[in-house]
Design a protein around this motif. Sequence first.
Motif, PDB file in Angstrom:
ATOM      1  N   MET A   1      94.048 -24.696  19.958  1.00  0.00           N
ATOM      2  CA  MET A   1      93.521 -24.612  20.029  1.00  0.00           C
ATOM      3  C   MET A   1      92.224 -24.719  18.987  1.00  0.00           C
ATOM      4  N   ILE A   2      91.552 -24.679  18.716  1.00  0.00           N
ATOM      5  CA  ILE A   2      90.029 -23.793  17.461  1.00  0.00           C
ATOM      6  C   ILE A   2      88.941 -24.032  18.637  1.00  0.00           C
ATOM      7  N   LYS A   3      88.637 -22.343  18.607  1.00  0.00           N
ATOM      8  CA  LYS A   3      87.214 -21.567  19.392  1.00  0.00           C
ATOM      9  C   LYS A   3      86.643 -22.168  18.391  1.00  0.00           C
ATOM     10  N   ALA A   4      85.706 -22.112  18.873  1.00  0.00           N
ATOM     11  CA  ALA A   4      83.935 -22.861  18.647  1.00  0.00           C
ATOM     12  C   ALA A   4      82.869 -22.323  19.909  1.00  0.00           C
ATOM     13  N   ILE A   5      81.739 -22.417  19.055  1.00  0.00           N
ATOM     14  CA  ILE A   5      80.850 -22.269  19.930  1.00  0.00           C
ATOM     15  C   ILE A   5      79.771 -22.845  19.800  1.00  0.00           C
ATOM     16  N   LEU A   6      78.407 -23.346  19.917  1.00  0.00           N
ATOM     17  CA  LEU A   6      77.344 -24.525  20.230  1.00  0.00           C
ATOM     18  C   LEU A   6      75.993 -24.041  19.922  1.00  0.00           C
ATOM     19  N   ILE A   7      75.043 -23.416  18.940  1.00  0.00           N
ATOM     20  CA  ILE A   7      73.933 -22.929  18.859  1.00  0.00           C
ATOM     21  C   ILE A   7      73.308 -24.312  18.905  1.00  0.00           C
ATOM     22  N   GLN A  11      69.425 -27.480  25.581  1.00  0.00           N
ATOM     23  CA  GLN A  11      70.315 -27.875  26.374  1.00  0.00           C
ATOM     24  C   GLN A  11      70.871 -29.298  26.624  1.00  0.00           C
ATOM     25  N   ASN A  12      70.293 -30.682  26.191  1.00  0.00           N
ATOM     26  CA  ASN A  12      70.704 -31.729  26.047  1.00  0.00           C
ATOM     27  C   ASN A  12      71.559 -31.778  24.897  1.00  0.00           C
ATOM     28  N   LEU A  13      71.198 -31.753  23.798  1.00  0.00           N
ATOM     29  CA  LEU A  13      71.612 -32.135  22.523  1.00  0.00           C
ATOM     30  C   LEU A  13      72.954 -31.093  22.128  1.00  0.00           C
ATOM     31  N   ARG A  14      73.255 -30.018  23.314  1.00  0.00           N
ATOM     32  CA  ARG A  14      74.483 -29.270  23.330  1.00  0.00           C
ATOM     33  C   ARG A  14      75.456 -29.644  24.528  1.00  0.00           C
ATOM     34  N   GLU A  15      75.101 -30.538  25.845  1.00  0.00           N
ATOM     35  CA  GLU A  15      75.610 -31.570  26.377  1.00  0.00           C
ATOM     36  C   GLU A  15      76.390 -31.944  25.673  1.00  0.00           C
ATOM     37  N   PRO A  26      89.470 -33.814  20.934  1.00  0.00           N
ATOM     38  CA  PRO A  26      90.177 -32.136  22.126  1.00  0.00           C
ATOM     39  C   PRO A  26      90.628 -31.422  21.417  1.00  0.00           C
ATOM     40  N   ASN A  27      91.193 -31.210  20.462  1.00  0.00           N
ATOM     41  CA  ASN A  27      91.506 -29.535  19.827  1.00  0.00           C
ATOM     42  C   ASN A  27      91.109 -29.009  20.088  1.00  0.00           C
ATOM     43  N   ILE A  28      89.722 -29.035  20.164  1.00  0.00           N
ATOM     44  CA  ILE A  28      88.156 -28.013  19.605  1.00  0.00           C
ATOM     45  C   ILE A  28      87.505 -27.735  21.150  1.00  0.00           C
ATOM     46  N   LYS A  29      87.716 -26.130  21.375  1.00  0.00           N
ATOM     47  CA  LYS A  29      87.426 -25.406  22.095  1.00  0.00           C
ATOM     48  C   LYS A  29      86.293 -24.618  22.022  1.00  0.00           C
ATOM     49  N   ILE A  30      85.258 -25.241  22.779  1.00  0.00           N
ATOM     50  CA  ILE A  30      83.654 -24.083  23.579  1.00  0.00           C
ATOM     51  C   ILE A  30      83.450 -22.809  23.979  1.00  0.00           C
ATOM     52  N   ILE A  31      84.348 -22.487  23.418  1.00  0.00           N
ATOM     53  CA  ILE A  31      83.776 -21.135  24.175  1.00  0.00           C
ATOM     54  C   ILE A  31      82.770 -20.240  24.710  1.00  0.00           C
ATOM     55  N   GLY A  32      81.594 -20.309  23.621  1.00  0.00           N
ATOM     56  CA  GLY A  32      80.351 -20.159  24.351  1.00  0.00           C
ATOM     57  C   GLY A  32      78.945 -21.210  23.476  1.00  0.00           C
ATOM     58  N   GLU A  33      77.931 -20.820  23.638  1.00  0.00           N
ATOM     59  CA  GLU A  33      77.232 -21.109  23.279  1.00  0.00           C
ATOM     60  C   GLU A  33      75.865 -20.715  23.056  1.00  0.00           C
ATOM     61  N   ALA A  34      74.624 -20.904  22.624  1.00  0.00           N
ATOM     62  CA  ALA A  34      73.201 -19.595  22.268  1.00  0.00           C
ATOM     63  C   ALA A  34      72.233 -20.853  22.186  1.00  0.00           C
ATOM     64  N   SER A  36      69.306 -19.786  21.059  1.00  0.00           N
ATOM     65  CA  SER A  36      67.738 -19.031  19.721  1.00  0.00           C
ATOM     66  C   SER A  36      68.831 -18.199  18.887  1.00  0.00           C
ATOM     67  N   VAL A  37      67.715 -17.747  17.815  1.00  0.00           N
ATOM     68  CA  VAL A  37      68.461 -17.090  17.137  1.00  0.00           C
ATOM     69  C   VAL A  37      68.791 -15.281  17.145  1.00  0.00           C
ATOM     70  N   ALA A  38      68.577 -14.628  18.578  1.00  0.00           N
ATOM     71  CA  ALA A  38      68.690 -14.304  18.928  1.00  0.00           C
ATOM     72  C   ALA A  38      70.472 -14.162  19.492  1.00  0.00           C
ATOM     73  N   THR A  39      70.159 -14.921  20.407  1.00  0.00           N
ATOM     74  CA  THR A  39      71.543 -14.669  21.539  1.00  0.00           C
ATOM     75  C   THR A  39      72.675 -15.857  20.282  1.00  0.00           C
ATOM     76  N   GLY A  40      72.378 -16.541  19.818  1.00  0.00           N
ATOM     77  CA  GLY A  40      73.162 -16.518  18.649  1.00  0.00           C
ATOM     78  C   GLY A  40      74.024 -15.928  17.636  1.00  0.00           C
ATOM     79  N   ILE A  41      72.903 -15.085  17.071  1.00  0.00           N
ATOM     80  CA  ILE A  41      73.781 -13.592  17.420  1.00  0.00           C
ATOM     81  C   ILE A  41      74.163 -12.695  17.194  1.00  0.00           C
ATOM     82  N   GLU A  42      74.107 -12.746  19.754  1.00  0.00           N
ATOM     83  CA  GLU A  42      74.818 -11.722  19.326  1.00  0.00           C
ATOM     84  C   GLU A  42      76.399 -13.101  20.595  1.00  0.00           C
ATOM     85  N   VAL A  43      76.636 -14.486  20.179  1.00  0.00           N
ATOM     86  CA  VAL A  43      77.563 -14.553  20.586  1.00  0.00           C
ATOM     87  C   VAL A  43      78.450 -14.584  19.486  1.00  0.00           C
ATOM     88  N   MET A  44      78.168 -15.003  18.297  1.00  0.00           N
ATOM     89  CA  MET A  44      79.082 -14.799  16.960  1.00  0.00           C
ATOM     90  C   MET A  44      79.911 -13.994  16.957  1.00  0.00           C
TER      91      MET A  44
END
Length: 253
Positions: A1-7, A11-15, A26-34, A36-44
């Motif tokens: 699986m390829i680990k990915a995040i969504l920034i 929220q509707n667009l993320r969903e 299906p080989n992409i696994k979302i392991i986190g979301e953010a 904003s800039v601040a939360t995006g930096i934290e999650v990445m």
Amino acid sequence: MIKAILIDDDQNLREGMKGLLERFAPNIKIIGEADSVATGIEVMDALKPQVVFLDIQLNDGTGFDILEQLAAKNGAIKSNIVFITAHEQYAIKAFRFSALDFLLKPVDPDELQKVIVKIESVLEKTNDYAHIDLLLENIRKKVDNFKRIALSTSDGIHLFDISDIIRCESEDNYTKFYIKNSKPVMISKTLKEYEELLTEHGFERIHQSHLINLNYLKSYIKKDGGYVIMADESHLPISQRKRERLQEILKTI
């Protein structure tokens, strides 16, 4: 699986994006979301994803701000970045010169699948993300007269000075680049795509199969239907409908 995040700050667009990935990748696994800039930096920074689906416009800044701040903090970006945008024509041009993937909103499933196939290929053969540095350099300068181009080949991504490209040759849906002091490189994109990028850099399409850098044109020969001799000693035909335009250009050089 390829680990990915969504920034993305919507929220509707993320969903919606998660639904597309579940269905078409299906080989992409979302392991986190953010959102904003601040939360995006934290999650990445915390999750070190292999892939980041990154919206350009966020409520507190841009996706570029995230990459700039992470690069300043860690020295380099170590994830594959797929930008998601609704417009930003200048940014799209910068993406194309940097060999970075982008998806336009609303995301087309076919385009998403093409991007995923490319990501899978890249993950198998390279950990070099210098093309992200090139993108940030171009975005930072806020000019569209780019000096370098990233070319994605079967063995990785390579950066070249545009001024070193002698010519480009079409081979079906591929383009072969002939570059000064370098071996030719084959790119899985059409010549038309590079014609659109390089025309403003002194390149001219002289034939359906040939795009040349006029700075490396040595001779224009009128006999035998017309052809040019380039600095690499290649002899290239000129199509009949391109002949008059080339002659007019040569009068101004």
